[in-house]
Write a protein that holds these residues in place. Sequence first.
Motif, short mmCIF file in Angstrom:
data_model
loop_
_atom_site.label_atom_id
_atom_site.label_comp_id
_atom_site.label_asym_id
_atom_site.label_seq_id
_atom_site.Cartn_x
_atom_site.Cartn_y
_atom_site.Cartn_z
N CYS A 40 0.84 -1.20 0.00
CA CYS A 40 0.00 0.00 0.00
C CYS A 40 0.88 1.25 0.00
O CYS A 40 1.73 1.40 0.89
N TRP A 52 -4.20 4.93 4.76
CA TRP A 52 -4.57 3.51 4.82
C TRP A 52 -5.06 3.03 6.18
O TRP A 52 -5.89 2.11 6.24
N THR A 55 -8.45 5.34 7.46
CA THR A 55 -9.57 5.16 6.55
C THR A 55 -10.14 3.75 6.57
O THR A 55 -11.14 3.47 5.90
N TRP A 57 -8.61 0.89 5.57
CA TRP A 57 -8.09 -0.04 4.57
C TRP A 57 -7.30 -1.20 5.20
O TRP A 57 -7.51 -2.36 4.85
N ASP A 60 -9.61 -3.67 6.98
CA ASP A 60 -10.43 -4.51 6.11
C ASP A 60 -9.59 -5.46 5.26
O ASP A 60 -10.02 -6.57 4.96
N LEU A 61 -8.40 -5.02 4.86
CA LEU A 61 -7.52 -5.93 4.11
C LEU A 61 -7.09 -7.11 4.97
O LEU A 61 -7.08 -8.26 4.50
N ARG A 255 -13.08 1.17 -1.04
CA ARG A 255 -12.38 0.16 -0.24
C ARG A 255 -12.92 -1.25 -0.52
O ARG A 255 -12.15 -2.19 -0.75
N ILE A 259 -10.85 -4.28 -2.50
CA ILE A 259 -10.51 -5.52 -1.81
C ILE A 259 -11.10 -6.72 -2.56
O ILE A 259 -10.44 -7.76 -2.71
#
Length: 265
Positions: A40, A52, A55, A57, A60-61, A255, A259
């Motif tokens: 990222c 990242w 927010t 990211w 959730d990743l 997002r 993903i």
Amino acid sequence: MESTPAGLTEMPPPQYIMSAEGHRIATYAWGDDSADTVLCVHGFASSTRDNWVDTGWVRDLTRAGFRVLAVDQRGHGASDKPHDPRDYTMPALVGDLLTVLDTYLLDTVLYAGYSLGGRVGWQLLVDAPHRVTRGVLGGIPDGRPLARVDIDQARAYAESGIPVTDRVTLNYVTLAERVPGNDLGVLVALAEGMRLGDADPDPANPPPQPVLFATGSQDAILEQSRQLAAATPRGTFLEIPERHHFNAPGSRVFRQEAIAYLSER
């Protein structure tokens, strides 16, 4: 020490790698070392935390089963901030990412980048196609920092506090000052450095990998981004609803779609 908003991933201490010129580049990792890694890379005047972590990211990743490796690009975040524009050419920024991959012993990664991180990602995908299997490039082609900005006004403000009158320049200055630790003088040097070579993406030489291009519906570069996607053999385009260039990274739609795209095989 900065706090992390409730429900979001904690920031680990940075792990530093050394660039070819001897600059320290801050990196951060989350998730299982054996999982597929998403590299990222944030945008201009931003940072790993800003782009990242805060927010959602990284949260959730990792929930989706990925390992996340993120970089504070030189001039940003916890990385070194040289003042020479020649330290901010496209080959230097791409070289930092290749050094990060080599240091972490990663043969291949998935890629997620926004704005400057998207532009550097385009070049990484083109120059080292064997290192990145699939990418998400958001807010591109606006990866040539301050290309639409009055450099003289930005420098005068950074050095002497002279008010900025150009609207676009003022937007970027405001963005730069929003993120703690930013050095506006360094960011002006970065903007100058990116103008030393051909920093615009070349639609005649696009990445060969599957790439999701994503740009906000209210972003001035929307149609340019759509055209880049069309020029990319395995390109897909996502219009992020009701977002402009500066708030698109916080979009839940962006997002989730990104993903899902990175999860495809």
